[in-house]
Design a protein around this motif. Structure first.
Motif, PDB file in Angstrom:
ATOM      1  N   ASP A  14     -17.051  16.623  32.803  1.00  0.00           N
ATOM      2  CA  ASP A  14     -16.331  16.234  34.008  1.00  0.00           C
ATOM      3  C   ASP A  14     -16.932  14.929  34.546  1.00  0.00           C
ATOM      4  O   ASP A  14     -18.129  14.836  34.806  1.00  0.00           O
ATOM      5  N   GLY A  15     -16.125  13.922  34.661  1.00  0.00           N
ATOM      6  CA  GLY A  15     -16.602  12.629  35.150  1.00  0.00           C
ATOM      7  C   GLY A  15     -17.048  11.678  34.061  1.00  0.00           C
ATOM      8  O   GLY A  15     -17.224  10.480  34.317  1.00  0.00           O
TER       9      GLY A  15
ATOM     10  N   VAL B 216      -6.294  19.881  22.851  1.00  0.00           N
ATOM     11  CA  VAL B 216      -6.218  20.267  24.266  1.00  0.00           C
ATOM     12  C   VAL B 216      -7.316  19.583  25.069  1.00  0.00           C
ATOM     13  O   VAL B 216      -7.096  19.161  26.211  1.00  0.00           O
ATOM     14  N   ALA B 217      -8.506  19.455  24.485  1.00  0.00           N
ATOM     15  CA  ALA B 217      -9.595  18.761  25.181  1.00  0.00           C
ATOM     16  C   ALA B 217      -9.190  17.332  25.522  1.00  0.00           C
ATOM     17  O   ALA B 217      -9.520  16.821  26.609  1.00  0.00           O
ATOM     18  N   ALA B 218      -8.480  16.664  24.633  1.00  0.00           N
ATOM     19  CA  ALA B 218      -8.033  15.294  24.887  1.00  0.00           C
ATOM     20  C   ALA B 218      -7.114  15.233  26.105  1.00  0.00           C
ATOM     21  O   ALA B 218      -7.138  14.259  26.869  1.00  0.00           O
ATOM     22  N   ILE B 219      -6.306  16.265  26.299  1.00  0.00           N
ATOM     23  CA  ILE B 219      -5.432  16.341  27.478  1.00  0.00           C
ATOM     24  C   ILE B 219      -6.253  16.610  28.728  1.00  0.00           C
ATOM     25  O   ILE B 219      -6.106  15.929  29.751  1.00  0.00           O
ATOM     26  N   LEU B 220      -7.144  17.610  28.672  1.00  0.00           N
ATOM     27  CA  LEU B 220      -7.922  17.998  29.851  1.00  0.00           C
ATOM     28  C   LEU B 220      -8.839  16.872  30.318  1.00  0.00           C
ATOM     29  O   LEU B 220      -8.995  16.643  31.523  1.00  0.00           O
TER      30      LEU B 220
ATOM     31  N   THR C  13     -21.456  14.288  20.819  1.00  0.00           N
ATOM     32  CA  THR C  13     -20.954  15.431  20.051  1.00  0.00           C
ATOM     33  C   THR C  13     -20.886  16.679  20.918  1.00  0.00           C
ATOM     34  O   THR C  13     -21.849  17.024  21.615  1.00  0.00           O
ATOM     35  N   TYR C  14     -19.745  17.347  20.869  1.00  0.00           N
ATOM     36  CA  TYR C  14     -19.594  18.688  21.459  1.00  0.00           C
ATOM     37  C   TYR C  14     -19.410  19.646  20.293  1.00  0.00           C
ATOM     38  O   TYR C  14     -18.399  19.576  19.579  1.00  0.00           O
ATOM     39  N   ALA C  15     -20.403  20.530  20.070  1.00  0.00           N
ATOM     40  CA  ALA C  15     -20.427  21.343  18.843  1.00  0.00           C
ATOM     41  C   ALA C  15     -20.398  22.838  19.129  1.00  0.00           C
ATOM     42  O   ALA C  15     -20.993  23.632  18.394  1.00  0.00           O
ATOM     43  N   LYS C  16     -19.683  23.232  20.170  1.00  0.00           N
ATOM     44  CA  LYS C  16     -19.686  24.637  20.559  1.00  0.00           C
ATOM     45  C   LYS C  16     -18.325  25.304  20.381  1.00  0.00           C
ATOM     46  O   LYS C  16     -18.023  26.305  21.022  1.00  0.00           O
TER      47      LYS C  16
ATOM     48  N   ARG D 258     -10.285  30.580  25.102  1.00  0.00           N
ATOM     49  CA  ARG D 258      -9.967  29.727  26.254  1.00  0.00           C
ATOM     50  C   ARG D 258     -11.237  29.177  26.911  1.00  0.00           C
ATOM     51  O   ARG D 258     -11.261  28.036  27.373  1.00  0.00           O
ATOM     52  N   GLN D 259     -12.310  29.982  26.908  1.00  0.00           N
ATOM     53  CA  GLN D 259     -13.544  29.570  27.569  1.00  0.00           C
ATOM     54  C   GLN D 259     -14.146  28.307  26.943  1.00  0.00           C
ATOM     55  O   GLN D 259     -14.838  27.550  27.619  1.00  0.00           O
ATOM     56  N   ASN D 260     -13.903  28.099  25.633  1.00  0.00           N
ATOM     57  CA  ASN D 260     -14.401  26.877  24.995  1.00  0.00           C
ATOM     58  C   ASN D 260     -13.831  25.640  25.675  1.00  0.00           C
ATOM     59  O   ASN D 260     -14.546  24.647  25.902  1.00  0.00           O
ATOM     60  N   LEU D 261     -12.561  25.668  25.983  1.00  0.00           N
ATOM     61  CA  LEU D 261     -11.910  24.517  26.602  1.00  0.00           C
ATOM     62  C   LEU D 261     -12.350  24.338  28.050  1.00  0.00           C
ATOM     63  O   LEU D 261     -12.538  23.208  28.517  1.00  0.00           O
ATOM     64  N   GLU D 262     -12.532  25.436  28.730  1.00  0.00           N
ATOM     65  CA  GLU D 262     -13.041  25.343  30.096  1.00  0.00           C
ATOM     66  C   GLU D 262     -14.449  24.764  30.099  1.00  0.00           C
ATOM     67  O   GLU D 262     -14.817  23.977  30.978  1.00  0.00           O
ATOM     68  N   ALA D 263     -15.235  25.134  29.090  1.00  0.00           N
ATOM     69  CA  ALA D 263     -16.619  24.657  29.006  1.00  0.00           C
ATOM     70  C   ALA D 263     -16.689  23.157  28.748  1.00  0.00           C
ATOM     71  O   ALA D 263     -17.514  22.450  29.352  1.00  0.00           O
ATOM     72  N   VAL D 264     -15.858  22.649  27.847  1.00  0.00           N
ATOM     73  CA  VAL D 264     -15.915  21.203  27.570  1.00  0.00           C
ATOM     74  C   VAL D 264     -15.435  20.406  28.775  1.00  0.00           C
ATOM     75  O   VAL D 264     -15.963  19.319  29.061  1.00  0.00           O
TER      76      VAL D 264
END
Length: 416
Positions: free
Chosen positions: A94-95, A115-119, A73-76, A83-89
Motif C-alpha cells: 500500500d503506497g 488481480v494484484a495489478a488491478i488492486l 519480489t512478492y513470493a507468498k 483471497r487472503q493472498n491478494l489482501e496481503a499483497v
C-alpha cells in the motif's frame, strides 16, 4: 433429463483476445530484461516460495536488475489462490509505486498477478471484483511468464480466487486482466514435478476440448459488450485445432521422456493455444463440476477436469457429433470409412487414451469423491452459471447428478 439441442455459429463470428506481445521458445525468458524498460523502472515480481528459491528465478531477476529495472519480489502466493493472498499483497505494498507487474509461476501465480495489478493501481476490495466485467478500469501493465504447461493463464483474462467465506472458487473475468505481454519459455517446465506435469497437461486438453465443443451463442453487439464469452467461434476454433494437433504426439513423447524439450515445447504451445481458445469461447461443464469437487477432496484442478471429461463428453455427445468427429481426425483416431457418430465415439476414446497416457485418473473415485458427496457437488456446480451457460447441451441439476454417479462408478459405457 434435458433434450439435446444443437447450437451452431450461424453468424460465422470470430473473436480473439490475447496479450499485446507474445514471445515463445526455449530460453526466451532472458528477453525479459530487454522488454521491461518500456514499462518503467520499477517492477513487482509475483511468484511462490518454491520458484523464488530456484536458481533459474534468481538468475532471471539478476539479469533484469543488471539491465536497470528495480525488482521487488512478492513470493507468498499459495496454490488455489486464497483471497487472503491478494489482501496481503495489497496491504504489503500500500503506497508503493510500481510501473509493471511480472508473474513467474503456474496458474495460481498468474491469476494472482492479474488481480494484484488491478488492486495496486486502483485499490479496493477483492470481493468487489467478483463476476464478469465488473473490473472498472485497467491495472498496472502485466507481463506473464508461465512455468507450467497447461493452465493457459498467461493468455486469459480471468482469475479464479478461493473465497473461504463462501467456501468456493469465484471468478474475476474482465478484459482488463489481459496481460500486456507474455514470454513462454518451455525450459521452465523441465523441472516440473510429475504430478504437476500431469495435472496441467490434463487441464490444457480439457480447455481445448471444451472450447472446441462449446455452445455457440450468436451474440449481438450488445451481448459482446456485456459478456466476456462469445461462445464457440471461428478464431477460438483455429487455436483449439492447433492445440489438439499438438497434444496428439506431444503427450506420448513427454510421458516417455519428461526431459524431451521438444515434447515440452509442443505441450506448452498447446496450452497457450488452449488459453487463447477459452479466452473467448469459455470453459463449460467439466470446469463447473470440478470446482466443488476440488473444494471437497483437495484434488488438483487439472486432474479433476480431466477425470470428468469422459463423462461430460458422453452427456454432450448428441449435440456435438460433428465437432467430435473432427476431433477424432485432429488427434489421429478417426476410423476409416466410418460414420460421424463412430468417429465421435473414437474421439472420446482417443481423449481418454491421451489422459491415461499422461497419468490422469479416469474416474472420480480416484479423486476421493464418494456417493454421499453427489448432492452437494450438484448444488454447487449449478451456481457456476458463467460456465454452465457455455455447455453445448442444456445442463440441469439431474444431469450433473447423473454425470457424477457415472464418474464415481467409472462407467464409461455409451449413454442412451
Amino acid at each position: 433429463m434435458s433434450a439435446p439441442v444443437r447450437t451452431t455459429n450461424d453468424l460465422r463470428l470470430g473473436l480473439l483476445r490475447q496479450p499485446g506481445t507474445v514471445l515463445f521458445g526455449p530460453g526466451q525468458r532472458h528477453h525479459l530484461a530487454r522488454l521491461l524498460p518500456a514499462y518503467g523502472g520499477r517492477a513487482l515480481f509475483c511468484t511462490d516460495e518454491r520458484m523464488a528459491a530456484d536458481p533459474v528465478y534468481r538468475e532471471l531477476v539478476a539479469g533484469v536488475e543488471e539491465a536497470g529495472t528495480k525488482v521487488t519480489t512478492y513470493a507468498k502466493v499459495e496454490p488455489d489462490l486464497p483471497r487472503q493472498n491478494l489482501e496481503a499483497v495489497a496491504r504489503a505494498h500500500d503506497g508503493d509505486e510500481f510501473d509493471v507487474v511480472v508473474a513467474v509461476g503456474g496458474g495460481s501465480v498468474l491469476d494472482f498477478a492479474k488481480v494484484a495489478a488491478i488492486l495496486l493501481a486502483q485499490g479496493g476490495d477483492v470481493a468487489a471484483l467478483y463476476g464478469e466485467n465488473v473490473v472498472p478500469a485497467a491495472g498496472l501493465p502485466l507481463v506473464t511468464l508461465p512455468t507450467t504447461g497447461g493452465t493457459g493463464a498467461e493468455a486469459t483474462c480471468i482469475s479464479v480466487v478461493y473465497d473461504d467465506e463462501r467456501s468456493m472458487k469465484v471468478g474475476i473475468a474482465s478484459a482488463w486482466l489481459e496481460a500486456a505481454a507474455t514470454i513462454i519459455d518451455p525450459e521452465f517446465t523441465l523441472t516440473c514435478p510429475p504430478s504437476l506435469t500431469t495435472a496441467t497437461a490434463a487441464d490444457a486438453l480439457t480447455h481445448l476440448v471444451e472450447a472446441f465443443t462449446a455452445r455457440a451463442k450468436n451474440p449481438t453487439s450488445a451481448d459482446l459488450d456485456a459478456h466476456l464469452y462469445a461462445g464457440k467461434n471461428l478464431l477460438a476454433d483455429t487455436w483449439a485445432r492447433q492445440g489438439l494437433r499438438l497434444v496428439r504426439d506431444a503427450f506420448p513423447r513427454m510421458a516417455a521422456d519428461p526431459a524431451d524439450l521438444g515434447a515440452r515445447s509442443d505441450t506448452m504451445l498447446a496450452a497457450f493455444s488452449a488459453g487463447l481458445a477459452i479466452n473467448t469461447a469459455g470453459t463449460a461443464a467439466a470446469h463447473a463440476i470440478q470446482s466443488p469437487i476440488g473444494a471437497l477432496t483437495h484434488s488438483a484442478h487439472g486432474l479433476g477436469v480431466g477425470a470428468l471429461l469422459p463423462y461430460v463428453l458422453r452427456f454432450n455427445l448428441p449435440t456435438r457429433i460433428e465437432e467430435l468427429a473432427e476431433v477424432a481426425d485432429l488427434i489421429g483416431v478417426a476410423p476409416a470409412g466410418g460414420s460421424a457418430e463412430a468417429a465421435a465415439h473414437a474421439a472420446v476414446e482417443g481423449i481418454e487414451s491421451l489422459l491415461a497416457t499422461i497419468g490422469c485418473p479416469l474416474d472420480l473415485a480416484a479423486l476421493g469423491l464418494r456417493p454421499e458427496h453427489v448432492e452437494q457437488v450438484a448444488d454447487q456446480a449449478m451456481l457456476a452459471t458463467r460456465l454452465t451457460a457455455n455447455n453445448p447441451r442444456e445442463l440441469e441439476r439431474a444431469d450433473v447428478v447423473r454425470i457424477l454417479e457415472r464418474g464415481i462408478a467409472g462407467d464409461r459405457s455409451w449413454w442412451t
